[in-house]
Design an enzyme around this catalytic site. Sequence first.
Site: not given
Ligand code: ARG
Length: 419
Positions: A18, A98, A127
């Site tokens: 991506d 993040r 995210d």
């Molecule tokens: N559900 C988890 C969170 O919101 C993990 C997210 C994982 N992110 C990803 N881009 N795969 O923190």
Amino acid sequence: MVKKARGKVVLAYSGGLDTSVAIKWLADNYKMDVITLCVNIGGVRDVDGIRQKALKLGAVKSFAVDARDEFIEDYVFKAVKADALYEGQYPLATALGRPLMAKLLVDLAHMEGATAVAHGSTGKGNDQVRFDVSVLALGPDLRIIAPAREWGMTRDETIEYAQRHKIPVPVKIDRPYSIDENPWGRSIECGILENPWNEPPEDIYEWTRSPADAPDRAEYVEIGFEEGLPVSLNGKKMEGLPLIEKLNVMAGRNGIGRIDHMESRLVGIKSRENYEAPAAIVILKSHLALEAMTLTRHQLRYKERVAQEYSDLIYNGLWFSNQREDLDAYIDSSQRYVSGTIRVKMHKGNCVIVGRKSPHSLYSFQLATYDRGDLFDQSDSASFIRIWGLPLKIQAQAQVIGFAPLKSGKKSRKDKAKK
Ligand code: ARG
């Protein structure tokens, strides 16, 4: 004639499909010079390869930063002191990473004179919120671009786009899962996991052995804490990152740290999330055990509420808020006496606290014992309990059973009725 670019954008670059597509897409759709930044908070393997790849794909400049220690010291350790566990299950590995990535992105954008930052998050997850809100807080002058939220391509269309533009598509692209990892945990989603009734298959796990295949013999580990932070394993002083990495291996081989969570995302979606977080689970459990020994019950009850507030705040992208800093002040103060050692037994998926000691322990043998040496005066209890229970007694008389309140000389209604 070559057209002049409309400014610079700094893209958070992981080297994956991506964000690789995003380099080309940003250059084409925004006509901007793309500068990439690969932030390693512990999950990145070939940092230099990733840096080179970005340049090959058209980035005008490409940076990489090793932020592994900063991640542990300034983010993960705050979560440890807070006992942060989202919905009682998720140790928040991705959510903690993040804001740090966003901070480094903003710093570089300012250094390079860029007018925008970009990241690869989609429009469905948490995210994007964490990136965007952190940028709003730290670089309100910067425009935020989230290509994957805008381009509206399916997975297959993204692959097609990549092939059309000679962007290498990883051979393992048919891997059925979406994975994010750093030393605090590994998250696995998509594929057959999207049906919440499906048991997670063994192949989603990389850090943990199946409890069934874990050694028959229990393994013990002693974790030393100072003011709320883990500082040693089995008596050996260690820095945060190596300590966590070591514990991931030890707990992982004993089948500890698998989490299957029906999770409530900020954007309103329920999602089925699987995690592996061996070190996080052992450390958080041990930390709670040490707090149980060194904090009063008033502190424990209040801190539990703060832990929930703090976890939600991390999950929901509000790291760079005064609210978080205010809570940190309380949490730091609460950790002054949280020092000592916790002994953990790890056995076939179970992590059990079997011993604890602290120079600041509130546990007193002489008060707790039922044997000789007892210093607790049991006769004190009777008067204490009469006063402790007084509100209930008065309530029973006035409201529940219906006796007249304590008035001397007068008979209660019940007594009258008896006649
Ligand atoms: N559900 C988890 C969170 O919101 C993990 C997210 C994982 N992110 C990803 N881009 N795969 O923190």
